[in-house]
Design a protein around this motif. Sequence first.
Motif, PDB file in Angstrom:
ATOM      1  N   ARG A  20      68.640  55.423  43.341  1.00  0.00           N
ATOM      2  CA  ARG A  20      69.406  55.659  44.571  1.00  0.00           C
ATOM      3  C   ARG A  20      70.621  56.539  44.236  1.00  0.00           C
ATOM      4  N   PRO A  21      71.249  57.143  45.241  1.00  0.00           N
ATOM      5  CA  PRO A  21      72.464  57.927  44.971  1.00  0.00           C
ATOM      6  C   PRO A  21      73.546  57.033  44.365  1.00  0.00           C
ATOM      7  N   ASN A  22      74.363  57.631  43.498  1.00  0.00           N
ATOM      8  CA  ASN A  22      75.550  56.963  42.959  1.00  0.00           C
ATOM      9  C   ASN A  22      75.325  55.857  41.936  1.00  0.00           C
ATOM     10  N   VAL A  23      74.065  55.661  41.480  1.00  0.00           N
ATOM     11  CA  VAL A  23      73.842  54.576  40.516  1.00  0.00           C
ATOM     12  C   VAL A  23      74.231  54.980  39.092  1.00  0.00           C
ATOM     13  N   SER A  57      75.517  67.780  34.097  1.00  0.00           N
ATOM     14  CA  SER A  57      75.322  67.480  35.519  1.00  0.00           C
ATOM     15  C   SER A  57      76.628  66.955  36.114  1.00  0.00           C
ATOM     16  N   ILE A  58      76.879  67.297  37.378  1.00  0.00           N
ATOM     17  CA  ILE A  58      78.139  66.867  37.996  1.00  0.00           C
ATOM     18  C   ILE A  58      78.074  65.375  38.329  1.00  0.00           C
ATOM     19  N   VAL A  59      79.097  64.663  37.855  1.00  0.00           N
ATOM     20  CA  VAL A  59      79.195  63.232  38.150  1.00  0.00           C
ATOM     21  C   VAL A  59      80.243  63.052  39.236  1.00  0.00           C
ATOM     22  N   CYS A  64      76.994  47.777  33.930  1.00  0.00           N
ATOM     23  CA  CYS A  64      77.073  46.375  33.524  1.00  0.00           C
ATOM     24  C   CYS A  64      78.535  45.944  33.363  1.00  0.00           C
ATOM     25  N   ASP A  65      79.421  46.926  33.207  1.00  0.00           N
ATOM     26  CA  ASP A  65      80.848  46.599  33.078  1.00  0.00           C
ATOM     27  C   ASP A  65      81.397  45.973  34.358  1.00  0.00           C
ATOM     28  N   LEU A  66      80.709  46.204  35.481  1.00  0.00           N
ATOM     29  CA  LEU A  66      81.211  45.659  36.750  1.00  0.00           C
ATOM     30  C   LEU A  66      80.600  44.298  37.085  1.00  0.00           C
TER      31      LEU A  66
HETATM   32  N1  LIG Z   1      81.908  51.349  36.485  1.00  0.00           N
HETATM   33  C1  LIG Z   1      80.969  52.228  36.197  1.00  0.00           C
HETATM   34  N2  LIG Z   1      80.857  53.345  36.921  1.00  0.00           N
HETATM   35  C2  LIG Z   1      79.866  54.225  36.608  1.00  0.00           C
HETATM   36  C3  LIG Z   1      78.977  53.993  35.531  1.00  0.00           C
HETATM   37  N3  LIG Z   1      78.134  55.025  35.465  1.00  0.00           N
HETATM   38  C4  LIG Z   1      78.476  55.901  36.440  1.00  0.00           C
HETATM   39  N4  LIG Z   1      79.531  55.399  37.129  1.00  0.00           N
HETATM   40  C5  LIG Z   1      80.233  56.057  38.261  1.00  0.00           C
HETATM   41  O1  LIG Z   1      79.356  56.074  39.386  1.00  0.00           O
HETATM   42  C6  LIG Z   1      79.597  57.259  40.170  1.00  0.00           C
HETATM   43  C7  LIG Z   1      78.305  57.983  40.390  1.00  0.00           C
HETATM   44  O2  LIG Z   1      77.838  58.484  39.168  1.00  0.00           O
HETATM   45  P1  LIG Z   1      76.748  59.643  39.053  1.00  0.00           P
HETATM   46  O3  LIG Z   1      76.359  59.747  37.644  1.00  0.00           O
HETATM   47  O4  LIG Z   1      77.237  60.882  39.736  1.00  0.00           O
HETATM   48  O5  LIG Z   1      75.582  58.986  39.909  1.00  0.00           O
HETATM   49  P2  LIG Z   1      74.213  59.643  40.464  1.00  0.00           P
HETATM   50  O6  LIG Z   1      74.448  59.937  41.905  1.00  0.00           O
HETATM   51  O7  LIG Z   1      73.195  58.571  40.304  1.00  0.00           O
HETATM   52  O8  LIG Z   1      73.933  60.854  39.650  1.00  0.00           O
HETATM   53  C8  LIG Z   1      80.635  58.070  39.419  1.00  0.00           C
HETATM   54  O9  LIG Z   1      81.904  57.819  39.979  1.00  0.00           O
HETATM   55  C9  LIG Z   1      80.549  57.515  37.992  1.00  0.00           C
HETATM   56  O10 LIG Z   1      81.765  57.632  37.293  1.00  0.00           O
HETATM   57  C10 LIG Z   1      79.148  52.774  34.762  1.00  0.00           C
HETATM   58  O11 LIG Z   1      78.426  52.478  33.821  1.00  0.00           O
HETATM   59  N5  LIG Z   1      80.151  51.933  35.165  1.00  0.00           N
END
Ligand SMILES: Nc1nc2c(ncn2[C@@H]2O[C@H](COP(=O)(O)OP(=O)(O)O)[C@@H](O)[C@H]2O)c(=O)[nH]1
Length: 452
Positions: A231-234, A249-251, A339-341
């Motif tokens: 899903r988005p944002n995972v 890739s842009i995060v 998993c940190d959350l």
């Molecule tokens: N707390 C936490 N945040 C994360 C982790 N991995 C990614 N994020 C955050 O989740 C958001 C979405 O990440 P992204 O890699 O762009 O997700 P994508 O849409 O699946 O590509 C960003 O703000 C990241 O910093 C993680 O392991 N722990």
Amino acid sequence: MVINTNDTITAIATPNGLGAIAIVRLSGNLCLKIVSILFVSKEKKKITELKNNTMYLGFIKQKNKIIDQVFLCFFKKPCSYTGEDLIEIYCHGTLYIQNKILKLFIAHGARLASPGEFALRSFKNGKIDLIQAEALSELFKAENEEAHDRAIQNFNGKFAIFLKEIRQDLIYLNSLINVSLDFDEDNISEFNYKKFITTLVCLIKKIKRTMLGFKTNNLLKKGYSLVLVGRPNVGKSTLFNLLLKKERSIVSNISGTTINYIEEDCFIKGIKYRIVDTAGIKETNNTTNKLELQGIQKTYETISMADFILVIKDNLEQDLEKDFKISRKKQIIIIINKCDLLKKKIISNKQYILISAKYRIGLEIIKKQIKKRLNSKYHKTENIINNMRTYEGLKQVVLTLMKIKKTRKNYLTPEICSFFLREANSNLGKITKIITNDEILKQIFATFCLGK
Ligand SMILES: Nc1nc2c(ncn2[C@@H]2O[C@H](COP(=O)(O)OP(=O)(O)O)[C@@H](O)[C@H]2O)c(=O)[nH]1
Ligand SMILES: [Mg+2]
């Protein structure tokens, strides 16, 4: 087009550019005549006195002008790489000197070699067989340990041993029917059909197993595709960057940031993968944004082509595999990110791997799991076929043997078996040497570097 192997060829065998030392090669009948004009040994040795496999210090001279102080190494025919008289000049590696010596050789009767022409002569003079020539070509292309190991094994004859075994198996099959050929027609039943067919089937299986290794080889060269979906944002893009060890890739926490998929090559535990970061697939696909829809369509396409799929979630509840229509036949690894959350303490198990891409926790477990799945999915043995030509050659052998297997018992006379066994043997021969078509030979050797 006819390949001329009667003239004398020359080329710079070291990479194009400045180096400490460069090697200029000369092969053919005019070798000694050319160096007798251009080379003067320090010990004032006559060219006719040069010994095989020996190095001489001296000068390359144009008339009385010294071009360079060099080492000359003489390999007398037939004990040379090409099977002809072969001379290597080790000169100082400036571009001027390398090219000057090359030009002097050409001015005195040599011709500039095409890529692979030294190896072609080596093949034509029986110094290497085609399998070894092709292994050499693979060796030049090998980018990693796996590819290098396979190429060097073939150059040293591993595939030749395999072919020898197959030839012996064919001879054995032939001996089984020859027993019956000695009998008169009334005793034709002496032909031990059962034993013959069992041996034949074993042989077909053995060749097919090796042919399967070709597919693995191709994948190893081009890289297994490893697709990240979720899903988005995972955290797909975060994990993608982590695996690549760079911010590719842009995060962002803005949903829909990765619109089109991005792919990059990367090595995991010595194996090449093409990792693909995809656009996230939402729970309800009610978006009307054309770009987003196209991105999601592309995600489905990459899923269908993937060798490995990393399904990334950020909680335990989502059941994405069904949602994303991922075939059960695919190699799926489920990853719970962030998993940190997590408030509850849970640990990785057989169903999923717990990680935090952001805080770099759990990456090693993912890599180990990928390697484990790879070993179970693609067998690693018998990876000795490096190219399509050999693959097709073995396929012809199998097809011929299959003709025997498919013939109904009543019609299978020893004569028919003998006929097809001869045909299979001839198919086998074509793999190593009996290629007379110069065009095919040129194609094989053209993949080599200049001076090889
Ligand atoms: N707390 C936490 N945040 C994360 C982790 N991995 C990614 N994020 C955050 O989740 C958001 C979405 O990440 P992204 O890699 O762009 O997700 P994508 O849409 O699946 O590509 C960003 O703000 C990241 O910093 C993680 O392991 N722990
Ligand atoms: Mg993303």
